[in-house]
Design an enzyme around this catalytic site. Structure first.
Site, short mmCIF file in Angstrom:
data_model
loop_
_atom_site.label_atom_id
_atom_site.label_comp_id
_atom_site.label_asym_id
_atom_site.label_seq_id
_atom_site.Cartn_x
_atom_site.Cartn_y
_atom_site.Cartn_z
CD GLU A 287 -2.39 1.24 2.84
OE1 GLU A 287 -3.47 1.83 2.98
OE2 GLU A 287 -1.80 0.68 3.79
CE LYS A 350 -8.26 0.49 3.88
NZ LYS A 350 -7.24 1.26 4.62
CB CYS A 401 -4.07 -1.08 5.52
SG CYS A 401 -3.17 -0.39 6.94
#
Length: 531
Positions: A287, A350, A401
């Site tokens: 990321e 995301k 994440c």
């Protein structure tokens, strides 16, 4: 004997007298110690048996107390757990976000403390109900905390403390909720063994509780790993390019961060060309490896193409993409193919941006609390599709994440056909403790879905995880590293994958049932006392 006499003789066996709780001068330190015991079960400490001890401590402190006292003791446990566990949130943002988040999370343990106090009549009436009741209450509390507010914050779930425990095997059967339930059941068994005032207690509860704990550990250890119907291998490289300096201003060095990942990949390509390394089938960047939008910035796109062409393999790039609206951005994983560049059909956006970090809900109100929210200049927009990315040689389940903490976001990728779970993350604003806590979640997901998994971080910790939870080639923190490994793919589904959210729904339903039964017993006790 008359009918009335017979009724009177039966009354004491129906409604037992109310016994006293632990003295408050004892309960308060027990509650704090319970939080600390829970804390050291998590990485970087990793003393996983202490999680059950912490569960037992909170249950003992709150047993037979009034609801307000139970809530207060639960809150103490929560502060002792979450304040140090989440200390990495204050490294670069100041004290206020850390304090607010820690207190919010502690509030859920206050709810748990009140619920544990409420069900005391159930435990007093049926001693061996203590372990299952404790288990389902913990699952119910986590189900609530994982969803509220703003989508929840699942950090600190009991399941994530068991990454090196035999109990991790239970994830294969029912996912993170079942692991949490089993850990809490073990805590209830400990309490059955040591509680002080069971009438006629001798050695039987101790033996029974010990046997129960051994059974839980044995089942977890014996549960098979993997999902079957696989066997094909691919060669995957993780590139951890590192950043010029840790902290919130890492993205002020966007070009340097991108260059680090390009340069590390080109060096890998040189090793491939020299015969020192076999060519990988896939390269994974973390990321934020390109915070310059490579779809709009030709120079950034050219640098990524340089790396992909040199290594001769597709690269999964963690990129910040502009749009779709003005002042909006997307946190995405985009597949970059050698020779042709970005594959716009293989982009994952995301789905769960982090509130107050990637977007600011109720911005005007939040600004009144802290002007730090203005650090988030553009709100990240959530994606709508699971992170299933077809890289040709392998179908990836991409999560970004903190998304690894959310059961449904990972499960959706496996249901969509993912053969390998990939976690792209950026730990440059945190520390090694946070990175290891996140890696523990990756280990659970690998076991839960019977998939090999990997975590690719800008600064570490990066590494590969086998379907049985074992970690290989873990990198150091705040270093540049490239690790390459053969990974075995899987296409099957574990019992946990098939069951989906139903284990959590069932256990939460049992928690509600326990609260209802406790309410009925309390009402019955009040009627008897009034009569």
């Amino acid at each position: 004997m008359t009918t009335l006499d017979r009724d009177e003789t039966r009354t004491p066996t129906v409604v037992r007298p109310v016994r006293s709780p632990l003295p408050l001068r004892v309960a308060v330190p027990v509650a704090v110690a319970a939080g600390l015991a829970l804390l050291v079960a998590f990485p970087p400490y990793g003393w996983w048996p202490s999680a059950a001890v912490g569960v037992a401590g909170l249950a003992a402190a709150t047993h037979r107390r009034r609801l307000r006292a139970g809530a207060g003791l639960g809150f103490l446990t929560g502060v002792a757990l979450f304040a140090p566990l989440l200390a990495w949130t204050n490294l670069h943002t100041g004290l206020l976000p850390w304090v607010l988040l820690s207190l919010l999370q502690a509030g859920y343990l206050a709810v748990l403390g009140a619920a544990t106090a409420w069900v005391s009549p159930v435990v007093d009436r049926w001693r061996w109900a203590w372990p299952p009741v404790t288990g389902v209450l913990w699952v119910g509390q986590e189900a609530l905390r994982d969803r509220t507010p703003f989508g929840g914050f699942p950090w600190g779930r009991l399941a994530f403390s068991q990454d090196s425990s035999p109990l991790l095997g239970w994830a294969w059967l029912g996912g993170a909720p079942l692991v949490t339930g089993v850990v809490a059941v073990a805590g209830g068994l400990l309490l059955v063994a040591v509680w002080r005032r069971w009438p006629g207690v001798r050695w039987q509860p101790v033996v029974g509780a010990a046997a129960g704990v051994v059974l839980l550990l044995t089942v977890g250890w014996l549960v098979p790993s993997g999902a079957g119907t696989g066997g094909r291998t691919v060669r995957v490289a993780i590139v951890q390019g590192n950043v010029p300096r840790l902290g919130l201003d890492f993205n002020a060095q966007r070009q340097a961060v991108l260059n680090n990942h390009v340069d590390a990949t080109v060096k890998l390509a040189e090793r491939v060309a020299s015969g020192a390394e076999r060519r990988p089938d896939l390269v994974v960047w973390p990321e934020n490896s390109s915070d310059i939008d490579p779809l709009r910035n030709a120079a950034a796109g050219a640098r990524i193409s340089q790396a992909a062409d040199a290594v001769g393999a597709p690269i999964l790039v963690g990129a910040v993409l502009a749009g779709p609206g003005d002042g909006e951005v997307r946190n995405a994983g985009i597949l970059w193919r050698p020779g042709s560049g970005p594959d716009l059909a293989q982009v994952y956006t995301k789905r769960h941006p982090v509130p107050f970090a990637e977007y600011v809900p109720m911005r005007s109100l939040a600004r009144a609390v802290s002007k730090q929210v203005d650090r988030v200049r553009a709100d990240f927009v959530a994606g709508s599709s699971p992170g299933v990315v077809d890289a040709g040689a392998v179908v990836l389940g991409d999560v970004i994440c903190f998304e690894v903490a959310y059961d449904g976001l990972v499960r959706d990728t496996v249901d969509g056909g993912a053969q390998l779970v990939v976690v792209q993350t950026n730990n440059a604003t945190f520390d090694v403790a946070e990175a290891r806590q996140q890696l523990a979640m990756v280990r659970l997901r690998a076991v839960e879905h019977g998939r090999a998994a990997l975590m690719a971080s800008t600064v570490g910790v990066s590494g590969f995880v086998a379907p049985d939870g074992r970690v290989s080639d873990a990198t150091g923190f705040n270093t540049r590293a490239v690790v390459v490994r053969e990974v075995t793919l899987a296409d099957g589904r574990t019992p946990a994958t098939r069951a989906g959210r139903w284990p959590e729904v069932a256990l939460t339903g049992l928690a509600v049932a326990a609260l209802v039964v406790a309410g009925a017993l309390r009402r019955r006790r009040e009627v008897t006392a009034a009569g």
